[in-house]
Design a protein around this motif. Structure first.
Motif, PDB file in Angstrom:
ATOM      1  N   ARG A 186       1.638   8.899  -8.062  1.00 39.96           N
ATOM      2  CA  ARG A 186       0.321   9.458  -7.725  1.00 39.96           C
ATOM      3  C   ARG A 186      -0.439   9.858  -8.981  1.00 39.96           C
ATOM      4  O   ARG A 186      -1.617   9.519  -9.146  1.00 39.96           O
ATOM      5  N   ARG A 190      -1.173   6.337  -1.950  1.00 41.45           N
ATOM      6  CA  ARG A 190      -0.788   7.011  -0.699  1.00 41.45           C
ATOM      7  C   ARG A 190       0.562   7.694  -0.942  1.00 41.45           C
ATOM      8  O   ARG A 190       1.612   7.133  -0.657  1.00 41.45           O
ATOM      9  N   GLY A 238       0.793  -1.231   0.000  1.00 41.65           N
ATOM     10  CA  GLY A 238       0.000   0.000   0.000  1.00 41.65           C
ATOM     11  C   GLY A 238       0.822   1.276   0.000  1.00 41.65           C
ATOM     12  O   GLY A 238       0.261   2.369  -0.010  1.00 41.65           O
ATOM     13  N   TRP A 239       2.149   1.170   0.022  1.00 39.28           N
ATOM     14  CA  TRP A 239       3.011   2.351  -0.019  1.00 39.28           C
ATOM     15  C   TRP A 239       3.248   2.698  -1.482  1.00 39.28           C
ATOM     16  O   TRP A 239       4.353   2.595  -1.993  1.00 39.28           O
ATOM     17  N   TRP A 268       2.431  10.008   0.362  1.00 36.80           N
ATOM     18  CA  TRP A 268       3.452  10.174   1.403  1.00 36.80           C
ATOM     19  C   TRP A 268       4.133   8.857   1.724  1.00 36.80           C
ATOM     20  O   TRP A 268       5.337   8.822   1.996  1.00 36.80           O
ATOM     21  N   LEU A 269       3.370   7.776   1.685  1.00 31.66           N
ATOM     22  CA  LEU A 269       3.988   6.469   1.914  1.00 31.66           C
ATOM     23  C   LEU A 269       4.863   6.071   0.733  1.00 31.66           C
ATOM     24  O   LEU A 269       5.906   5.441   0.918  1.00 31.66           O
TER      25      LEU A 269
END
Length: 193
Positions: free
Chosen positions: A185, A129, A124-125, A131-132
Protein backbone atom coordinates in the motif's frame (compact mmCIF):
# COMPACT_ATOMS: atom_id res chain seq x y z
CA UNK A 1 -10.94 12.39 -22.86
CA UNK A 2 -8.50 9.46 -22.66
CA UNK A 3 -5.47 9.21 -24.87
CA UNK A 4 -5.87 6.15 -27.20
CA UNK A 5 -2.52 4.66 -26.16
CA UNK A 6 -3.52 4.85 -22.47
CA UNK A 7 -6.71 2.90 -23.18
CA UNK A 8 -4.71 0.01 -24.68
CA UNK A 9 -2.25 -0.11 -21.78
CA UNK A 10 -3.91 -0.69 -18.39
CA UNK A 11 -2.16 0.50 -15.24
CA UNK A 12 0.39 -1.91 -13.85
CA UNK A 13 -0.60 -4.09 -10.88
CA UNK A 14 2.81 -3.47 -9.31
CA UNK A 15 4.77 -0.33 -8.48
CA UNK A 16 7.79 -2.07 -10.08
CA UNK A 17 6.04 -2.39 -13.47
CA UNK A 18 8.34 -5.30 -14.36
CA UNK A 19 5.96 -6.60 -17.02
CA UNK A 20 6.76 -3.46 -19.03
CA UNK A 21 10.55 -3.85 -18.73
CA UNK A 22 13.08 -5.26 -21.18
CA UNK A 23 14.28 -8.84 -20.74
CA UNK A 24 17.62 -7.83 -19.21
CA UNK A 25 15.80 -5.89 -16.45
CA UNK A 26 13.64 -8.93 -15.76
CA UNK A 27 16.78 -11.07 -15.48
CA UNK A 28 18.25 -8.58 -13.02
CA UNK A 29 14.97 -8.68 -11.06
CA UNK A 30 15.21 -12.49 -10.85
CA UNK A 31 18.80 -12.21 -9.57
CA UNK A 32 17.82 -9.58 -7.00
CA UNK A 33 14.82 -11.70 -5.98
CA UNK A 34 17.00 -14.76 -5.35
CA UNK A 35 19.31 -12.64 -3.19
CA UNK A 36 16.34 -11.31 -1.22
CA UNK A 37 15.09 -14.87 -0.73
CA UNK A 38 18.53 -16.04 0.44
CA UNK A 39 18.77 -13.15 2.92
CA UNK A 40 15.20 -13.77 4.16
CA UNK A 41 16.17 -17.38 4.83
CA UNK A 42 18.86 -16.22 7.24
CA UNK A 43 16.32 -14.31 9.34
CA UNK A 44 15.05 -17.19 11.44
CA UNK A 45 13.87 -18.43 14.78
CA UNK A 46 15.24 -21.97 15.10
CA UNK A 47 12.47 -24.50 15.73
CA UNK A 48 12.31 -28.22 15.07
CA UNK A 49 11.45 -29.66 12.59
CA UNK A 50 10.53 -26.45 10.70
CA UNK A 51 12.23 -23.13 11.54
CA UNK A 52 10.36 -19.81 11.47
CA UNK A 53 11.91 -17.62 8.78
CA UNK A 54 11.02 -14.59 6.68
CA UNK A 55 10.97 -16.80 3.57
CA UNK A 56 7.19 -16.82 3.16
CA UNK A 57 7.13 -13.05 3.51
CA UNK A 58 9.76 -12.69 0.77
CA UNK A 59 8.07 -15.29 -1.46
CA UNK A 60 4.67 -13.58 -1.29
CA UNK A 61 6.18 -10.11 -1.77
CA UNK A 62 8.08 -11.29 -4.85
CA UNK A 63 4.86 -12.76 -6.21
CA UNK A 64 2.95 -9.55 -5.50
CA UNK A 65 5.63 -7.30 -7.00
CA UNK A 66 6.80 -9.47 -9.90
CA UNK A 67 3.55 -11.10 -11.01
CA UNK A 68 2.77 -14.78 -11.24
CA UNK A 69 5.15 -15.67 -14.09
CA UNK A 70 8.25 -13.76 -13.05
CA UNK A 71 7.56 -14.39 -9.36
CA UNK A 72 7.30 -18.13 -9.96
CA UNK A 73 10.45 -18.11 -12.11
CA UNK A 74 12.36 -16.21 -9.42
CA UNK A 75 11.39 -18.66 -6.68
CA UNK A 76 12.16 -21.66 -8.91
CA UNK A 77 15.58 -20.15 -9.68
CA UNK A 78 16.27 -19.75 -5.95
CA UNK A 79 15.18 -23.34 -5.29
CA UNK A 80 17.42 -24.47 -8.16
CA UNK A 81 20.34 -22.70 -6.48
CA UNK A 82 19.47 -24.51 -3.25
CA UNK A 83 19.24 -27.89 -5.00
CA UNK A 84 22.73 -27.34 -6.45
CA UNK A 85 24.05 -26.84 -2.93
CA UNK A 86 24.14 -23.05 -2.65
CA UNK A 87 23.64 -21.99 1.01
CA UNK A 88 20.39 -20.10 0.36
CA UNK A 89 17.88 -21.94 2.55
CA UNK A 90 17.11 -21.49 6.25
CA UNK A 91 20.27 -21.31 8.32
CA UNK A 92 22.46 -21.16 5.21
CA UNK A 93 21.54 -24.70 4.16
CA UNK A 94 21.54 -26.08 0.65
CA UNK A 95 21.46 -29.40 -1.19
CA UNK A 96 18.89 -31.89 -2.41
CA UNK A 97 18.47 -33.54 1.01
CA UNK A 98 16.37 -30.57 2.18
CA UNK A 99 13.82 -31.23 -0.54
CA UNK A 100 13.32 -34.79 0.72
CA UNK A 101 13.36 -33.90 4.43
CA UNK A 102 10.64 -32.55 6.74
CA UNK A 103 10.72 -29.07 5.16
CA UNK A 104 10.39 -30.39 1.59
CA UNK A 105 6.66 -29.65 1.36
CA UNK A 106 7.15 -26.03 2.38
CA UNK A 107 9.91 -25.63 -0.22
CA UNK A 108 7.68 -27.21 -2.89
CA UNK A 109 4.89 -24.80 -1.99
CA UNK A 110 6.97 -21.66 -2.48
CA UNK A 111 6.72 -21.31 -6.29
CA UNK A 112 3.00 -22.12 -6.04
CA UNK A 113 2.32 -19.44 -3.44
CA UNK A 114 4.45 -16.87 -5.30
CA UNK A 115 2.42 -17.57 -8.44
CA UNK A 116 -0.86 -17.43 -6.50
CA UNK A 117 0.01 -14.08 -4.89
CA UNK A 118 1.21 -12.74 -8.24
CA UNK A 119 -1.93 -13.91 -10.04
CA UNK A 120 -4.17 -12.28 -7.44
CA UNK A 121 -2.08 -9.08 -7.53
CA UNK A 122 -2.56 -8.95 -11.29
CA UNK A 123 -6.33 -9.27 -10.70
CA UNK A 124 -6.32 -6.22 -8.40
CA UNK A 125 -5.49 -7.84 -5.05
CA UNK A 126 -2.53 -5.50 -4.65
CA UNK A 127 -1.41 -2.31 -2.94
CA UNK A 128 -4.33 -0.42 -4.47
CA UNK A 129 -6.67 -2.56 -2.34
CA UNK A 130 -4.90 -3.22 0.93
CA UNK A 131 -7.48 -5.68 2.36
CA UNK A 132 -7.38 -7.76 -0.79
CA UNK A 133 -3.56 -7.70 -0.72
CA UNK A 134 -3.71 -8.93 2.88
CA UNK A 135 -6.19 -11.66 1.89
CA UNK A 136 -4.01 -12.74 -1.07
CA UNK A 137 -0.96 -13.08 1.14
CA UNK A 138 -2.97 -14.83 3.85
CA UNK A 139 -4.32 -17.36 1.36
CA UNK A 140 -0.80 -17.99 0.10
CA UNK A 141 0.50 -18.50 3.64
CA UNK A 142 -2.33 -20.92 4.48
CA UNK A 143 -1.66 -22.86 1.26
CA UNK A 144 2.04 -23.04 2.18
CA UNK A 145 1.17 -24.42 5.61
CA UNK A 146 -1.25 -26.98 4.17
CA UNK A 147 1.20 -28.27 1.56
CA UNK A 148 4.09 -28.20 4.01
CA UNK A 149 2.17 -29.98 6.78
CA UNK A 150 0.88 -32.60 4.34
CA UNK A 151 4.47 -33.54 3.51
CA UNK A 152 5.57 -33.22 7.15
CA UNK A 153 2.80 -35.67 8.14
CA UNK A 154 4.63 -38.44 6.25
CA UNK A 155 7.44 -38.04 8.81
CA UNK A 156 5.49 -37.26 11.99
CA UNK A 157 1.86 -38.26 11.46
CA UNK A 158 -1.03 -35.85 10.91
CA UNK A 159 -1.54 -34.69 14.52
CA UNK A 160 2.13 -33.85 15.08
CA UNK A 161 2.33 -32.21 11.65
CA UNK A 162 -0.44 -29.82 12.66
CA UNK A 163 1.10 -29.17 16.09
CA UNK A 164 4.65 -28.74 14.76
CA UNK A 165 4.10 -27.52 11.21
CA UNK A 166 0.96 -25.36 11.26
CA UNK A 167 -0.03 -24.04 14.68
CA UNK A 168 3.28 -22.28 15.54
CA UNK A 169 3.19 -20.43 12.21
CA UNK A 170 -0.37 -19.06 12.18
CA UNK A 171 0.31 -15.81 14.06
CA UNK A 172 3.44 -15.24 11.98
CA UNK A 173 1.44 -15.80 8.80
CA UNK A 174 -1.09 -13.15 9.81
CA UNK A 175 1.65 -10.68 10.81
CA UNK A 176 3.68 -11.28 7.62
CA UNK A 177 0.54 -10.89 5.49
CA UNK A 178 -0.36 -7.63 7.23
CA UNK A 179 3.19 -6.30 6.87
CA UNK A 180 3.25 -7.23 3.19
CA UNK A 181 -0.10 -5.56 2.52
CA UNK A 182 0.98 -2.36 4.30
CA UNK A 183 4.28 -2.24 2.41
CA UNK A 184 2.48 -2.75 -0.91
CA UNK A 185 0.00 0.00 0.00
CA UNK A 186 2.72 2.48 0.95
CA UNK A 187 4.83 1.63 -2.09
CA UNK A 188 1.81 2.07 -4.36
CA UNK A 189 1.03 5.47 -2.78
CA UNK A 190 4.68 6.56 -3.10
CA UNK A 191 4.80 5.49 -6.76
CA UNK A 192 1.59 7.42 -7.47
CA UNK A 193 3.08 10.69 -6.17
Amino acid sequence: MHHPAAMNHPPSFSPLSLSDQATHWKMIAVLVGTIVLAVSSRIEVPMYPVPVTMQTFAVTMIGALYGWRLGGITVLTWLGEAAMGAPVLAGGAGGLAHFAGPTGGYLASFPIIAALTGFLAEKGWNGGRVWLAFLAMSLANVLCLLIGASWLATFTGVEKAIVLGVTPFLIGAVLKSALGAVILRQWTRYKAV
